[in-house]
Write an enzyme that holds these catalytic residues in place. Structure first.
Site, PDB file in Angstrom:
ATOM      1  CB  CYS A 312      -0.921   0.000   1.216  1.00 25.92           C
ATOM      2  SG  CYS A 312      -2.037   1.418   1.264  1.00 25.92           S
ATOM      3  CB  CYS A 316      -1.509   3.811   8.015  1.00 22.25           C
ATOM      4  SG  CYS A 316      -2.641   4.454   6.761  1.00 22.25           S
ATOM      5  CB  CYS A 319      -1.004  -0.157   8.084  1.00 22.55           C
ATOM      6  SG  CYS A 319      -1.657  -1.368   6.910  1.00 22.55           S
ATOM      7  CB  CYS A 356     -15.801  -7.735   5.326  1.00 23.53           C
ATOM      8  SG  CYS A 356     -17.237  -7.670   6.416  1.00 23.53           S
ATOM      9  CB  CYS A 387     -18.608  -5.069   3.861  1.00 25.29           C
ATOM     10  SG  CYS A 387     -17.760  -3.590   4.468  1.00 25.29           S
ATOM     11  CB  CYS A 447     -18.592   0.141   7.623  1.00 23.95           C
ATOM     12  SG  CYS A 447     -17.470  -0.583   8.852  1.00 23.95           S
ATOM     13  NE  ARG A 519     -18.175  -6.376  12.485  1.00 28.04           N
ATOM     14  CZ  ARG A 519     -19.080  -5.846  11.693  1.00 28.04           C
ATOM     15  NH1 ARG A 519     -18.861  -4.694  11.135  1.00 28.04           N
ATOM     16  NH2 ARG A 519     -20.215  -6.482  11.467  1.00 28.04           N
TER      17      ARG A 519
END
Length: 592
Positions: A312, A316, A319, A356, A387, A447, A519
């Site tokens: 990616c 972040c 991550c 998901c 999702c 979400c 969640r």
């Protein structure tokens, strides 16, 4: 340290010493050993000296900053006419582009440890026919330092400005009383009244009182400011402030239904007051709210599959999939549709009602959309809800996913606006909000949640919840993630969050977003059964179920079944969970 500790300085009016206080803040940060940069994004009233255009306010910031910026970064818009920005810009035929200012700010924060961004006049000074400086503050997503010019009428001006800041979803990091009128009567009494009211209304501490200093320098003023309160914001308030906020909360915040569009339903101070309640009182209230909208003994199960792992572009700090970090996660290509559908079939066989799919992208490319649409259609044909979490979306992509029948889209805010810059620099807070708006406009359920335990303060956790609860409408599903520390990420070694603080966060999310599915997401494997049970008691009514949660492990399905059975909690199909008209739910892992 990252270059993300930044503040937007706003005043209650013009000519109240905002530049002087901004310069004092820069000197204070520099004295603390930080590389401090000052920005004046829009400055009107330029003059030419030695062939170079100058502005008094911008020059003052340059004189005290420890990081000298190129003029085009320090002041993207230097207007010649000494008039309100919208007038000066119109006279020069200039359009004040917020995106350009944000881009300059991103470059500045790469050069400094702290950035002080001075606004223009009061908090809502027009920039053009439709936008004002409040829109600039929102685009930057920074906490606000409010400068109050101590003179007749200052209390009303300060409280109205604080309300305007809260209405835009921003927080006040602190306020400064600047004694601009030496003849003002009862100044101490006025400051005391403001101190109590701004603490109750906005949870904002007094950073200092700058006396009337004739001919004083920014160095002199800096000695009167509590810079440490900005560098290390307190996570608790005085008993008196706590009592005031709790009384206000209990009296006024019981109505958790949406108010008028654009109105902030939950102030950060209200949410801090919830956090500060005795644990049993908070749990009792959360359980009451939960039972009003849901079956308290039902749990929704979702399975999450990483359909494209690693590589990616985002940085972040939490991550393991970021290409910026050496975590041993190899980049993979997008999975074949057939393999994804096989995994979805297995998830359904194990009791999941939601499937998901997550991809480690900054944003999907157009070539990815067709196979993703095939995945959505195939999973829906199995009778599962769908999702996706794919990063940022443009309008066309959101509409195409909606046309394919996507039920939910996950895109997390991660943390509060004021802490956000310490976690990610490659995507702005506004970028995230824009994607959520496109998803909602396309008719896809939202979400959206965040991650706690990244080193943020309690107030910053409250700031995250405030952002979520004040979205219009608040998300259908709110995943709360507890940081999973991964070797090679910048957050490895961060002090673990107190487990009771995590439970408090679940409870506060339930109270502020009563109809959302809350969640219990990443970090659940690190929790023992008792802690998970407390989270369920606090209002969590959805979990990720099965063997994998993106690239961090998740409790095995059999262990989940046994725990829920011991607690007498049933697993239900999605449509059976909420009370009538309650919102549905969605999913996400730690990334999103």
């Amino acid at each position: 340290m990252s270059a993300a500790m930044s503040f937007f300085v706003a005043g209650t009016d013009t000519e109240i010493g905002k530049t002087f206080v901004s310069a004092a803040l820069l000197r204070g940060f520099a004295r603390a050993g930080l590389r401090a940069a000052g920005m004046k994004p829009v400055a009107a009233g330029a003059f030419e000296r030695d062939g170079v255009w100058h502005n008094d306010d911008a020059d003052q910031l340059d004189a005290v900053a420890s990081v000298l910026l190129p003029p085009e970064l320090r002041t993207p818009y230097l207007l010649k006419e000494a008039a309100a920005p919208h007038i000066a810009a119109a006279l020069e035929g200039v359009t004040l582009d917020l995106d350009r200012i944000v881009a300059c700010f991103r470059q500045v924060r790469e050069r400094a440890d702290v950035v002080v961004v001075e606004g223009v006049g009061g908090f809502r000074v027009p920039l053009d026919a439709t936008r004002d400086t409040a829109d600039l503050a929102v685009a930057l997503g920074l906490p606000v330092v409010l400068v109050v010019g101590m003179r007749l009428g200052c209390i009303s001006h300060a409280l109205l400005t604080a309300e305007a800041i809260a209405a835009r979803g921003l927080t006040i990091a602190g306020w400064v009383a600047n004694r601009i009128d030496p003849a003002m009567t009862f100044p101490e009494e006025n400051i005391a009244a403001l101190r109590e009211r701004l603490a109750a209304q906005a949870g904002a501490p007094l950073l200092g009182v700058v006396p009337h200093l004739r001919g004083a320098s920014a160095d002199d003023a800096a000695t009167h400011l509590d810079i440490d309160a900005l560098m290390h914001p307190a996570t608790t308030l005085s008993r008196r402030t706590h009592d005031i906020m709790t009384q206000t909360l209990l009296a006024n915040a019981a109505d958790t239904e949406p108010k008028q569009p654009g109105a902030a339903r939950w102030r950060v101070a209200d949410i801090v007051a919830l956090y500060d309640l005795p644990f049993n009182d908070l749990m009792f209230r959360a359980q009451q709210v939960h039972r009003e909208h849901f079956d308290a003994n039902a749990m929704q199960l979702s399975t999450l599959l990483s359909i494209k792992t690693g590589g990616c572009e985002e940085d972040c700090a939490y991550c393991p999939q970021s290409s910026h970090h050496d975590t041993g996660v190899d980049a993979s290509k997008l999975m074949e549709v057939e393999a994804v559908l096989k995994a979805a079939s297995a998830a359904k066989a194990n009791g999941a009602t939601r499937f998901c799919m997550g991809a480690a992208w900054r944003n999907p490319k157009d070539r990815h959309i067709e196979p993703i649409k095939a995945m959505i259609r195939g999973v829906k044909e199995m009778g599962l809800e769908t999702c996706m979490t794919l990063g940022m979306l443009d309008t066309q992509q959101a509409n195409e996913l909606a046309d394919a029948g996507l039920d939910y889209y996950n895109h997390n805010l991660d943390t509060s606006p004021e802490f956000y810059g310490q976690i990610i620099s490659t995507r702005t807070y506004q970028d995230r909000l824009d994607t959520l708006e496109r998803v909602r406009d396309a008719g896809i359920n939202v979400c959206c949640g965040g991650i706690v335990g990244m080193g943020e303060s309690r107030r910053e956790r409250a700031g995250l919840i405030a952002q979520l609860a004040n979205l219009e409408p608040y998300p259908d599903s709110v995943p709360i993630n507890n940081l999973v520390q991964v070797h090679g990420t910048p957050l490895e070694g961060t002090d673990a969050l107190d487990p009771f603080e995590f439970v408090r966060t679940i409870a506060v999310a339930r109270i502020t977003m009563p109809k959302a599915m809350v969640r219990l997401s990443a970090g659940r494997e690190q929790m023992d059964d008792a802690l998970q049970a407390l989270c369920f008691m606090a209002g969590a009514n959805s979990i990720f179920y099965g063997d994998h949660l993106l690239t961090t492990s998740n409790p095995q399905a059999e262990a989940d079944r046994k725990l829920l059975a011991r607690l007498g909690i049933r697993t239900e199909a999605a449509e059976q969970l909420p009370a009538p008209e309650a919102a549905q739910h969605s999913c996400c892992g730690q990334c999103g």
